[in-house]
Design an enzyme around this catalytic site. Structure first.
Site, short mmCIF file in Angstrom:
data_model
loop_
_atom_site.label_atom_id
_atom_site.label_comp_id
_atom_site.label_asym_id
_atom_site.label_seq_id
_atom_site.Cartn_x
_atom_site.Cartn_y
_atom_site.Cartn_z
N HIS A 190 1.62 4.31 -3.02
CA HIS A 190 1.53 5.77 -2.93
C HIS A 190 2.72 6.42 -3.64
O HIS A 190 2.57 7.43 -4.34
CB HIS A 190 1.53 6.22 -1.46
CG HIS A 190 0.19 6.15 -0.80
ND1 HIS A 190 -0.95 6.73 -1.31
CD2 HIS A 190 -0.19 5.56 0.38
CE1 HIS A 190 -1.97 6.52 -0.50
NE2 HIS A 190 -1.54 5.81 0.54
N GLU B 186 -6.25 6.78 -1.67
CA GLU B 186 -6.27 5.60 -0.80
C GLU B 186 -6.77 4.37 -1.55
O GLU B 186 -6.22 3.27 -1.41
CB GLU B 186 -7.16 5.87 0.41
CG GLU B 186 -6.50 6.74 1.45
CD GLU B 186 -5.20 6.14 1.94
OE1 GLU B 186 -5.19 5.03 2.46
OE2 GLU B 186 -4.16 6.80 1.76
N HIS C 52 0.83 -1.20 0.00
CA HIS C 52 0.00 0.00 0.00
C HIS C 52 0.87 1.25 0.00
O HIS C 52 0.66 2.17 -0.81
CB HIS C 52 -0.90 -0.03 1.24
CG HIS C 52 -1.74 1.19 1.41
ND1 HIS C 52 -3.05 1.25 1.01
CD2 HIS C 52 -1.46 2.41 1.96
CE1 HIS C 52 -3.55 2.46 1.29
NE2 HIS C 52 -2.60 3.17 1.86
N GLU C 53 1.86 1.31 0.89
CA GLU C 53 2.70 2.49 0.98
C GLU C 53 3.58 2.65 -0.25
O GLU C 53 3.79 3.77 -0.74
CB GLU C 53 3.55 2.43 2.26
CG GLU C 53 2.76 2.37 3.55
CD GLU C 53 1.79 3.53 3.72
OE1 GLU C 53 2.07 4.63 3.20
OE2 GLU C 53 0.75 3.35 4.37
#
Length: 270
Positions: free
Chosen positions: A149, A202, A145-146
């Site tokens: 980004h 997100e 997820h990070e």
């Protein structure tokens, strides 16, 4: 005075339009991330990556001085091993990211948090590892997820919005004499550690993260149990990572859908 403000506003709008470009930072992948992004030419990818690298060095230096840098060799080895498996898959979204100067460290902190700065500078807090007790697949979910980004340049996208707002405010400063435009460093700090991500950002990071995890050989469904565990860990409060990563039942539903799409990738690795 009114005519002056109108003229300055017109000039400001012209600058804003000229400084913005519609881009697609990544390929869509199986999960279908196709949103066109607006980036400002006032802050380039290279400039933001350079600033992120400088801030990351400062964070590591401070942590080292406090005895908080990679306090457990076993934890650091685990985080780095899982991160590298994910990094090996980033080419499906953007091939150039395979050549980023990736760095991965564990920082001693009670906060339940993890992040990836522009250009691939990763940190996981011991609070996340100790309090959440993630499985390897759940750890891959948060790291994916990070990392996503960073791949989507969400920080640059938010800084671009701040720059645009700053230009608008500087129009007023021409009249009032106030200072309105923040520098790149403070903008990046706000975006990374203070301001919440947008819902679209997100969702993109969630979807791309489960695909990276599945391609790296981790069960993408672990993203669902991860976010559920982090919500429970709040104990009535909000874990740091969730303060800038809002969660909801709709988010869980979207994760289920994305995990189902990429599940065959994981099953093919078994």
């Amino acid at each position: 005075m009114i005519r002056l403000v109108r003229n300055l506003c017109a000039m400001g709008m012209a600058v804003l339009l000229a400084a913005c470009a519609q881009v697609q930072t990544t390929q869509s992948g199986l999960v279908g991330v196709n949103r066109t992004q607006t980036m400002s030419s006032l802050v380039s990818e290279a400039e933001l990556n350079q600033e992120a690298a400088a801030q990351y060095r400062q964070i590591l230096a401070q942590a080292k001085a406090q005895g908080a840098l990679d306090p457990s060799a076993a934890q650091t080895k685990r985080v780095q091993a899982i991160s590298r498996k994910l990094i090996n898959q980033v080419g499906v979204f953007r091939p150039d990211a395979l050549n980023w100067s990736w760095e991965i460290h564990v920082l001693k902190s009670g906060e339940i948090n993890a992040w990836c700065m522009p250009g691939g500078k990763i940190a996981v807090y011991t609070g996340f590892l100790d309090k959440i007790q993630p499985t390897d697949a759940e750890l891959a979910a948060v790291l994916g997820h990070e990392i996503s980004h960073a791949l989507r340049e969400h920080a640059r996208e938010q800084v671009s919005r701040q720059m645009a707002t700053g230009i608008g405010l500087s129009i007023l400063s021409a009249v009032t004499g106030s200072q309105a435009v923040a520098d790149l460093g403070s903008s990046l700090t706000q975006v990374m550690f203070t301001l919440p991500n947008s819902r679209s950002n997100e969702t993109e990071a969630d979807r791309m993260g489960v695909e990276l995890a599945a391609r790296a050989g981790y069960d993408p469904r672990a993203a669902i149990t991860l976010w559920q565990k982090m919500e429970r860990a709040g104990g009535g409060g909000t874990p740091e990572i969730l303060s800038t990563h809002p969660s909801s039942q709709s988010r869980i539903a979207d994760l289920r859908q994305a995990a189902a799409i990429v599940l065959p990738l994981y099953q093919g690795k078994r």
